[in-house]
Design an enzyme around this catalytic site. Structure first.
Site, PDB file in Angstrom:
ATOM      1  N   GLU A 150      29.469  33.542  18.707  1.00 23.69           N
ATOM      2  CA  GLU A 150      29.005  32.199  18.317  1.00 23.69           C
ATOM      3  C   GLU A 150      27.505  32.218  18.016  1.00 23.69           C
ATOM      4  OE1 GLU A 150      29.906  28.935  21.070  1.00 23.69           O
ATOM      5  OE2 GLU A 150      28.110  27.921  20.315  1.00 23.69           O
ATOM      6  N   SER A 204      35.512  36.750  27.315  1.00 21.98           N
ATOM      7  CA  SER A 204      35.368  35.311  27.120  1.00 21.98           C
ATOM      8  C   SER A 204      34.195  34.762  27.932  1.00 21.98           C
ATOM      9  CB  SER A 204      36.664  34.602  27.527  1.00 21.98           C
ATOM     10  OG  SER A 204      36.404  33.259  27.843  1.00 21.98           O
ATOM     11  N   ASN A 247      33.120  31.669  28.373  1.00 23.69           N
ATOM     12  CA  ASN A 247      33.370  30.488  29.206  1.00 23.69           C
ATOM     13  C   ASN A 247      34.176  30.844  30.453  1.00 23.69           C
ATOM     14  OD1 ASN A 247      36.279  29.235  29.072  1.00 23.69           O
ATOM     15  ND2 ASN A 247      35.890  30.111  27.051  1.00 23.69           N
TER      16      ASN A 247
END
Lengths: 286, 286
Positions: A132, A224, A226
């Site tokens: 991101e 990941s 998160n």
């Protein structure tokens, strides 16, 4: 003889697929239905190996850049975003694009584009190598500083105006601390809290749960961001915490009968993986 | 027999008239030279009674609002600002206007006007009844919340976007604390540090000095916000502090020979008042 006494399993109030991931996986599944051949995934659409495996098994090819994609095929972009520059390149190559960029990620890109146009010194709270952040940096031609700690914020020399945004999956409390550390670096500080609500809710929820259990299972991809954050928050509360991807990593010795076990899962963890973990625990302790 | 032993007097590195006050007093003095009659001052141009007395003695009349001013006379506005609305009223009444608004104060007004136009919920860190805050509020038709403490910041309900500015003479460290308290009230927080550099420098300077002296004299108008703040900062360092307006308020019993005495003065305190205080101390202890 395995456990006569049950474990007390409590699920976190908010867990599992978030809106953006659900949308991304659905878009990819639809693409699979409509045009099975020449389907390329530009990096993992979400950070969950089991989900990626699902698509590979059905013929989707994973590539790392556009050069690997033959002309006139279809690419599926990541939920973490594709920069407008990359998108342009794809169109120049006459590729069909299934853009699964999470709308919240796109919103951060738009804010960054605006701040760049308005001459702000842009600071991003994020992990330097997270997809991101990479696509966000690409959106503004790398005109930003990525920070991840207070000392990094304190090294910034005085600026006329600073714009501050965050990777959508970061810890909101640390975001506030970093924003406070930027206050005396500039005349104007413009802070956009771009951490997505799902992330904040999941973090609050695991924080509450950590205070009620003896141990925590956090289920989701090791890559990941998160999911990793959920495990960190739980650990920081002093609770024994295991971050696993599937039921296969469960170890019987971790548990004792009558233990209170908390379970949460990341925004990119499909429910079937979580259900398999719960089923295995029930099999052991029933 | 008064003091054979000298006091050790140290002046604060930054003290006395700031740029805006100097400019304001000079503009008023020029007006006095050019047009002696029909000269009205719309409130005290700066918060120093001795300076105001100087103008009153030379025929300037002090008024509280435009209704008290006869048509076609000249008004001198305060350094603390006049709102565009008031200015328009003055022109409608065919008054000549000597606008002595401090440029830094005008800058805050412009920022507030911009934030108002862009639909920000505006928060001002300031003293609710201070003339600068009143003229600022008037500039944006009272569409702002004035706060002075953390609990007031915490009472603000969630807003889409908040713009935060400060009265130019407030404490910069408290400004940062309040900004931090606003972080979780909004998606976008836009912070303009509008505290003027002179104020910050004087505050830093008195803080340093407070650590080197036995007592502090802070010279300036009792109504002067920035002078009062200097006295507060010194007191908070645990130093015995006296806030006086002129030499007449000095008390001999406050001092002991060989005392280390620090002296600072507000941004609206003319040097001649400070010099008179020093002369009196030297008279006592020489």
């Amino acid at each position: 003889m395995q456990g006569k006494n049950k474990l007390k399993i409590t699920l976190s109030k908010k867990m599992g697929f978030c809106f953006g991931v659900k949308r991304s996986v659905n878009l990819a599944k639809n693409a699979l239905k409509e045009r099975k051949d020449n389907l390329y995934m530009l990096g993992s659409i979400i950070n969950n190996p089991q989900v990626i495996e699902y698509f590979i098994k059905r013929g989707v090819k994973i590539v790392n850049n556009l050069d690997e994609v033959p002309k006139e095929s279809t690419i599926i972009t990541r939920a973490h975003g594709i920069s407008p520059i990359m998108l342009k390149k794809a169109y120049q190559k006459k590729l069909s694009v299934v853009n699964t960029t999470c709308p919240y990620v796109r919103k951060v890109q738009k804010i960054a584009e605006y701040l760049y146009k308005k001459d702000y010194f842009i600071v991003i709270y994020g992990d330097k190598k997270h997809p991101e952040v990479l696509s966000l940096l690409d959106t503004i031609q790398n005109n930003a500083l990525v920070i991840n700690s207070i000392p990094e914020a304190e090294r910034i020399t005085t600026k006329k105006k600073i714009g501050f945004v965050s990777q959508t999956t970061k810890n909101v409390y640390d975001f506030y601390k970093l924003a406070s550390a930027l206050l005396n670096r500039t005349e104007e500080l413009r802070i956009f809290n771009t951490i997505c609500k799902s992330t904040t809710e999941r973090q609050k929820s695991v924080l509450e749960l950590a205070n009620e259990v003896d141990m925590m299972l956090v289920i989701g991809g090791k890559e990941s961001a998160n999911t990793t954050r959920l495990a960190e928050i739980s650990k920081n509360q002093g609770v024994k915490t295991y971050h696993i991807e599937t039921k296969n990593q469960l170890q019987y010795k971790w548990f004792h009968s009558k233990d209170k076990v908390g379970i949460t899962s990341g925004a990119s963890t499909p429910d079937w993986i979580t259900n398999e973990v719960i089923d295995k625990l029930k099999e052991w302790y029933c």
